[in-house]
Design an enzyme around this catalytic site. Structure first.
Site, PDB file in Angstrom:
ATOM      1  CB  THR A  62      -1.038  -0.097   1.154  1.00 13.90           C
ATOM      2  OG1 THR A  62      -1.746   0.996   1.048  1.00 13.90           O
ATOM      3  CG2 THR A  62      -0.331  -0.009   2.560  1.00 13.90           C
ATOM      4  CE  LYS A  66      -2.013   0.568  -3.425  1.00  5.31           C
ATOM      5  NZ  LYS A  66      -3.280   0.850  -3.637  1.00  5.31           N
ATOM      6  N   GLY A 134      -8.140  12.539  -9.901  1.00  7.88           N
ATOM      7  CA  GLY A 134      -6.916  11.834  -9.373  1.00  7.88           C
ATOM      8  C   GLY A 134      -6.124  11.399 -10.321  1.00  7.88           C
ATOM      9  CG  ASN A 158      -4.473  14.826 -10.759  1.00  8.84           C
ATOM     10  OD1 ASN A 158      -4.795  14.482  -9.739  1.00  8.84           O
ATOM     11  ND2 ASN A 158      -2.976  14.967 -10.797  1.00  8.84           N
ATOM     12  CE  LYS A 163       2.053  14.442  -9.464  1.00 10.80           C
ATOM     13  NZ  LYS A 163       1.670  14.308  -8.181  1.00 10.80           N
TER      14      LYS A 163
END
Ligand code: NDP
Length: 282
Positions: A62, A66, A134, A158, A163
């Site tokens: 987690t 990751k 996101g 986002n 990104k």
């Protein structure tokens, strides 16, 4: 002999994964142990190595490891499993399987999210207009299962446009997803478009930060899904106040754990009683 598993993260004390996997083990009669392990921020690979030497069979990974897990995996999705997509497209991995001389990596977050929406909330994803908020590890992990399930255009929204663009670029490199329309949009630049499913895959809820969303963003009957769980986030409150059905990510957490459990133990646990038990907890 008991098969040993663990979840590695930093921080990790809050993790519900040990509890979930223990419930799965009890329900299915599997002899496993599962613990939470805090790895130093610069010590993920060393922690994995230690676990392998100690005979662990695999681990969950987690925040914030990751992407690093993807890098240390020797193969990604080395076996084809029902409903479990390889983490290859996402470049983020949440499940590792330790074999004799290699480490297999999977990402079960996407299957967890899709199962929660489709199976638990009974909302088919096919042809749904999806807004994915996101562009971090969680968004990367769910993007391709979402596209596969919806087969329709998707907007990635986002705070940092770069990104979102980079996520689009990564996924578009794959033949399977080249024909999908994926539109990266920066915070504050959404138009009048409406969406059937709006997924918050940011960590904004951790700091009670608002996501800038137009008030008419939700189509009639829309689902607003926050991957965070445990409390109502400003995103969920906004969604409820603007006519959407707002839900948290507890079901996704349990569903992704069930996919992982299947990879490790080849047994598919029942998720509904586990979700219900966790919901009862304070
Ligand atoms: P990352 O750190 O990889 O990404 C964080 C994302 O959140 C980025 O898109 C970032 O935007 C955005 N963000 C962070 N703070 C804010 C803010 N204040 N306002 C707006 N956007 C913000 O985290 P993950 O992707 O790994 O995790 C995201 C969330 O998903 C976490 O809350 C995590 O707990 C949850 N999650 C839940 C799962 C479940 O099973 N229910 C599974 C996986 C994750 P930018 O790019 O601009 O920095």
């Amino acid at each position: 002999m008991t098969d040993k598993y663990a979840v590695i993260g930093n921080p990790i004390a809050h993790s519900k994964s040990p509890q979930i996997h223990r419930m799965f083990a009890e329900q299915t009669g599997q002899d496993i142990s599962y613990e939470a392990i805090l790895a130093p921020l610069d010590g993920f690979a060393a922690t994995v190595e230690r676990l392998r030497k100690e005979g662990y069979k695999g681990c969950n990974v987690t925040v914030p490891f990751k992407f690093e897990a993807f890098k240390i995996a020797d193969s990604i999705g080395f076996e084809v499993m029902d409903a479990v997509e390889s983490g290859h497209e996402a470049d983020a991995v949440n499940t590792l399987v330790f074999q004799k001389n290699k480490i297999g990596g999977y990402n079960t977050d996407g299957a967890g999210l899709v199962n929660d929406i489709a199976k638990n909330f009974k909302i088919p994803l096919k042809d749904k207009r999806i807004l994915l908020i996101g562009a971090g590890g969680a968004a990367a992990g769910v993007l391709h299962p979402l596209l596969e399930a919806s087969q329709s255009p998707l907007v990635i929204y986002n705070r940092t446009l770069r990104k979102a663009e980079s996520l689009k670029k990564t996924i578009s490199q794959h033949e399977k997803f080249r024909h999908f329309s994926i539109k990266p949009v920066e915070f504050g630049k959404l138009g009048n478009e409406q969406f059937d499913i709006v997924i918050n895959a940011t960590s904004a809820g951790l700091t009670d930060s608002e996501i800038p969303l137009p008030p008419n963003i939700f189509a009639p009957g829309a689902l607003a899904y926050d991957m965070m769980y445990g409390r109502e986030t400003p995103f969920m409150k906004f969604a409820r106040e603007h006519g959407a059905r707002a839900v948290d990510g507890l079901g996704m957490l349990v569903e992704q754990a069930a996919e992982t459990f299947y990879i490790w133990c080849r047994v598919r646990p029942e998720t509904a009683p586990v979700i219900a038990a966790l919901r009862k907890q304070p």
